[in-house]
Design a protein around this motif. Structure first.
Motif, PDB file in Angstrom:
ATOM      1  N   LYS A   1      15.255  -2.722   5.835  1.00 29.25           N
ATOM      2  CA  LYS A   1      15.393  -3.203   4.451  1.00 29.25           C
ATOM      3  C   LYS A   1      16.610  -4.101   4.326  1.00 29.25           C
ATOM      4  N   GLN A   2      16.554  -4.980   3.320  1.00 30.96           N
ATOM      5  CA  GLN A   2      17.730  -5.784   2.999  1.00 30.96           C
ATOM      6  C   GLN A   2      18.777  -4.880   2.366  1.00 30.96           C
ATOM      7  N   ASP A   3      20.027  -5.283   2.535  1.00 35.03           N
ATOM      8  CA  ASP A   3      21.137  -4.473   2.037  1.00 35.03           C
ATOM      9  C   ASP A   3      21.423  -4.826   0.566  1.00 35.03           C
ATOM     10  N   ARG A   4      20.413  -4.587  -0.296  1.00 30.98           N
ATOM     11  CA  ARG A   4      20.577  -4.813  -1.746  1.00 30.98           C
ATOM     12  C   ARG A   4      19.554  -3.939  -2.462  1.00 30.98           C
ATOM     13  N   PRO A   5      19.756  -3.633  -3.747  1.00 26.40           N
ATOM     14  CA  PRO A   5      18.818  -2.757  -4.450  1.00 26.40           C
ATOM     15  C   PRO A   5      17.448  -3.413  -4.636  1.00 26.40           C
ATOM     16  N   GLY A   6      16.404  -2.612  -4.813  1.00 27.09           N
ATOM     17  CA  GLY A   6      15.069  -3.145  -5.076  1.00 27.09           C
ATOM     18  C   GLY A   6      14.094  -2.958  -3.924  1.00 27.09           C
ATOM     19  N   ASN A   7      14.549  -2.308  -2.851  1.00 23.98           N
ATOM     20  CA  ASN A   7      13.695  -2.036  -1.680  1.00 23.98           C
ATOM     21  C   ASN A   7      13.034  -3.313  -1.152  1.00 23.98           C
ATOM     22  N   TYR A   8      13.854  -4.312  -0.897  1.00 16.85           N
ATOM     23  CA  TYR A   8      13.345  -5.565  -0.328  1.00 16.85           C
ATOM     24  C   TYR A   8      13.275  -5.436   1.188  1.00 16.85           C
ATOM     25  N   PRO A   9      12.124  -5.771   1.780  1.00 14.22           N
ATOM     26  CA  PRO A   9      12.038  -5.713   3.243  1.00 14.22           C
ATOM     27  C   PRO A   9      12.982  -6.725   3.898  1.00 14.22           C
ATOM     28  N   ALA A  10      13.454  -6.368   5.092  1.00 19.42           N
ATOM     29  CA  ALA A  10      14.283  -7.307   5.858  1.00 19.42           C
ATOM     30  C   ALA A  10      13.409  -8.302   6.601  1.00 19.42           C
ATOM     31  N   THR A  11      12.128  -7.956   6.774  1.00 23.32           N
ATOM     32  CA  THR A  11      11.224  -8.851   7.515  1.00 23.32           C
ATOM     33  C   THR A  11       9.958  -9.108   6.697  1.00 23.32           C
ATOM     34  N   PRO A  12       9.383 -10.305   6.828  1.00 28.45           N
ATOM     35  CA  PRO A  12       8.084 -10.550   6.213  1.00 28.45           C
ATOM     36  C   PRO A  12       7.022  -9.756   6.956  1.00 28.45           C
ATOM     37  N   SER A  13       5.861  -9.574   6.335  1.00 30.83           N
ATOM     38  CA  SER A  13       4.772  -8.871   7.016  1.00 30.83           C
ATOM     39  C   SER A  13       3.420  -9.450   6.612  1.00 30.83           C
ATOM     40  N   VAL A  14       2.441  -9.210   7.469  1.00 30.22           N
ATOM     41  CA  VAL A  14       1.055  -9.618   7.228  1.00 30.22           C
ATOM     42  C   VAL A  14       0.191  -8.411   7.555  1.00 30.22           C
ATOM     43  N   SER A  15      -0.714  -8.060   6.643  1.00 31.61           N
ATOM     44  CA  SER A  15      -1.472  -6.817   6.844  1.00 31.61           C
ATOM     45  C   SER A  15      -2.952  -7.004   6.567  1.00 31.61           C
ATOM     46  N   ILE A  16      -3.720  -5.981   6.945  1.00 29.69           N
ATOM     47  CA  ILE A  16      -5.117  -5.888   6.528  1.00 29.69           C
ATOM     48  C   ILE A  16      -5.272  -4.592   5.732  1.00 29.69           C
ATOM     49  N   THR A  17      -5.959  -4.707   4.614  1.00 30.42           N
ATOM     50  CA  THR A  17      -6.276  -3.526   3.810  1.00 30.42           C
ATOM     51  C   THR A  17      -7.587  -2.951   4.337  1.00 30.42           C
ATOM     52  N   LEU A  18      -7.647  -1.635   4.439  1.00 37.36           N
ATOM     53  CA  LEU A  18      -8.807  -0.972   5.045  1.00 37.36           C
ATOM     54  C   LEU A  18      -9.790  -0.498   3.979  1.00 37.36           C
ATOM     55  N   ASP A  19     -11.045  -0.267   4.382  1.00 41.29           N
ATOM     56  CA  ASP A  19     -11.972   0.429   3.481  1.00 41.29           C
ATOM     57  C   ASP A  19     -12.091   1.895   3.949  1.00 41.29           C
ATOM     58  N   THR A  20     -12.942   2.659   3.367  1.00 41.78           N
ATOM     59  CA  THR A  20     -13.271   4.044   3.752  1.00 41.78           C
ATOM     60  C   THR A  20     -12.132   5.030   3.478  1.00 41.78           C
ATOM     61  N   LEU A  21     -10.948   4.775   4.041  1.00 42.51           N
ATOM     62  CA  LEU A  21      -9.805   5.656   3.785  1.00 42.51           C
ATOM     63  C   LEU A  21      -9.249   5.289   2.408  1.00 42.51           C
TER      64      LEU A  21
ATOM     65  N   ARG B   1       6.221  -2.285  -4.450  1.00 44.80           N
ATOM     66  CA  ARG B   1       7.195  -2.528  -3.367  1.00 44.80           C
ATOM     67  C   ARG B   1       8.501  -1.784  -3.597  1.00 44.80           C
ATOM     68  N   ARG B   2       8.928  -1.709  -4.856  1.00 40.13           N
ATOM     69  CA  ARG B   2      10.178  -1.002  -5.149  1.00 40.13           C
ATOM     70  C   ARG B   2      10.067   0.474  -4.760  1.00 40.13           C
ATOM     71  N   ALA B   3       8.832   1.026  -4.840  1.00 41.23           N
ATOM     72  CA  ALA B   3       8.608   2.432  -4.474  1.00 41.23           C
ATOM     73  C   ALA B   3       8.431   2.587  -2.961  1.00 41.23           C
ATOM     74  N   SER B   4       7.693   1.667  -2.358  1.00 41.88           N
ATOM     75  CA  SER B   4       7.428   1.735  -0.916  1.00 41.88           C
ATOM     76  C   SER B   4       6.969   0.347  -0.470  1.00 41.88           C
ATOM     77  N   GLY B   5       7.700  -0.227   0.470  1.00 41.58           N
ATOM     78  CA  GLY B   5       7.466  -1.624   0.829  1.00 41.58           C
ATOM     79  C   GLY B   5       6.006  -1.945   1.117  1.00 41.58           C
ATOM     80  N   SER B   6       5.379  -1.118   1.947  1.00 42.98           N
ATOM     81  CA  SER B   6       4.005  -1.413   2.359  1.00 42.98           C
ATOM     82  C   SER B   6       3.020  -1.273   1.195  1.00 42.98           C
ATOM     83  N   ALA B   7       3.398  -0.539   0.133  1.00 46.57           N
ATOM     84  CA  ALA B   7       2.491  -0.331  -1.006  1.00 46.57           C
ATOM     85  C   ALA B   7       2.192  -1.634  -1.730  1.00 46.57           C
TER      86      ALA B   7
END
Ligand code: 2P0
Length: 313
Positions: free
Chosen positions: A19-39, A127-133
């Motif tokens: 995480k970045q060293d500041r409030p707000g739960n900012y990631p230190a790195t960018p990310s690229v994801s796939i959202t899943l079905d079924t689960l 994101r403020r609650a959980s980055g990946s969310a």
């Protein structure tokens, strides 16, 4: 009167860790994801005299949910809530239950409390609650990057209908939570700065590989990001070892399948499960190969899913 929302977990192909060293739960790195079905996580909320949380029918004290509600209430009028949430997959086992959990929760709250949040607002609060969310607000291929660190859809699921075979090697909560592990890596790994700067430069090439639907390129980049993140984890003090023997066996098997010409690559998160991302054509063979490995308890095949939605209320 209650409102129910559903969200799906997502899996990062370019990883967020730190995480970045500041409030707000900012990631230190960018990310690229796939959202899943079924689960999925399905969350039902209603107004109540005090906040109470049930996870899979059992009442729990969830500090992360408590902190998220406190944070969100500084910006929006949100009453005390009864929150009943259900995961149809193992919680806290490296399958991103906090991602689907907070995406479902903010989606339910937005509808129930008539906050009229945009997707950008929802991804910001998630994101403020959980980055990946933040990424689970959207379906298909999703980015989370500077300058605003709001999640955006890069490609809809239909544009590139990849499959994911999840090899479950161990069921149970992980040894060190992601938040604790990330902070440990930031404070103690000699590789942290290199991880942050190199992931920032990897971002554009991963976006291009997805946009071009270039499987071989994405395979190379996603495995490299995964292994680089685990190198960072291993170099933290004390070292974060999320892999089990079967995790490594799956990674070798997936590379052997790719050598044979199958379109498949692995990714592994903060837990011992392995996700094999593959084309529809090769999914069955990949699933059979992983299911046959010693130490693999179960395999689940899923596709790409949609973003968080209200399903009732
Ligand atoms: C990811 N992970 O990009 C990475 C890869 C796990 C490994 O995001 O502290 O639960 O709540 O912001 O989002 C898991 O960490 O962490 C995660 P917090 P989160 O998917």
């Amino acid at each position: 009167m209650s409102t129910t929302a559903r969200a799906h977990p997502n899996i990062a192909l370019l990883k967020y860790w730190g995480k970045q060293d500041r409030p707000g739960n900012y990631p230190a790195t960018p990310s690229v994801s796939i959202t899943l079905d079924t689960l999925s996580t399905t969350t039902t909320i209603e107004v109540a005299p005090t906040d109470r949380v049930w996870l899979n029918e059992i009442e729990v004290e969830d500090a992360k949910v408590g902190a998220a509600l406190e944070d969100w209430r500084q910006h929006y009028d949100i009453p005390s809530l009864s929150i009943k949430t259900r995961n149809n997959f193992p919680t806290a086992a490296g399958l991103a239950s906090s991602a689907s959990g907070f995406a479902a929760l903010i989606t339910a709250i937005d509808a129930h409390c008539e906050l009229s949040l945009s997707d950008a607002d929802k991804s910001d609060l998630a994101r403020r609650a959980s980055g990946s969310a933040a990424r689970s607000i959207h379906g298909g291929f999703v980015t989370l990057a500077e300058p605003d660190w709001q999640a955006r859809q890069l490609l809809p699921k239909k544009a590139w209908p990849l499959r994911v075979v999840i090899a479950i090697t161990t069921i149970g909560p992980k040894a060190v939570s992601s938040s604790v592990g990330m902070e440990r890596s930031r404070l103690t790994s000699p590789y942290f700065e290199a991880w942050v700067s190199s992931t920032a430069s990897d971002y554009g090439t991963v976006v291009d590989a997805v946009t071009d639907r270039d499987f071989d390129k994405l395979a190379e980049l996603a495995e490299a990001s995964c292994l680089k993140m685990h190198a960072l984890m291993l170099s933290s003090k004390p070292g974060l070892v999320y892999w089990h023997a079967a995790t490594v066996a799956c990674m070798h098997e997936i590379r052997a399948l790719r050598e044979q010409g199958l379109k498949v690559f692995f990714t592994v998160d903060a837990g011992p499960q392995v996700k094999a991302v593959c084309t529809e054509e090769h999914a069955k063979v990949v699933q059979q190969a992983l299911a046959n490995l010693p130490g693999v308890e179960e395999t689940i095949q899923v596709g790409l899913g949609q973003g968080a939605t209200v399903i009732d209320g």
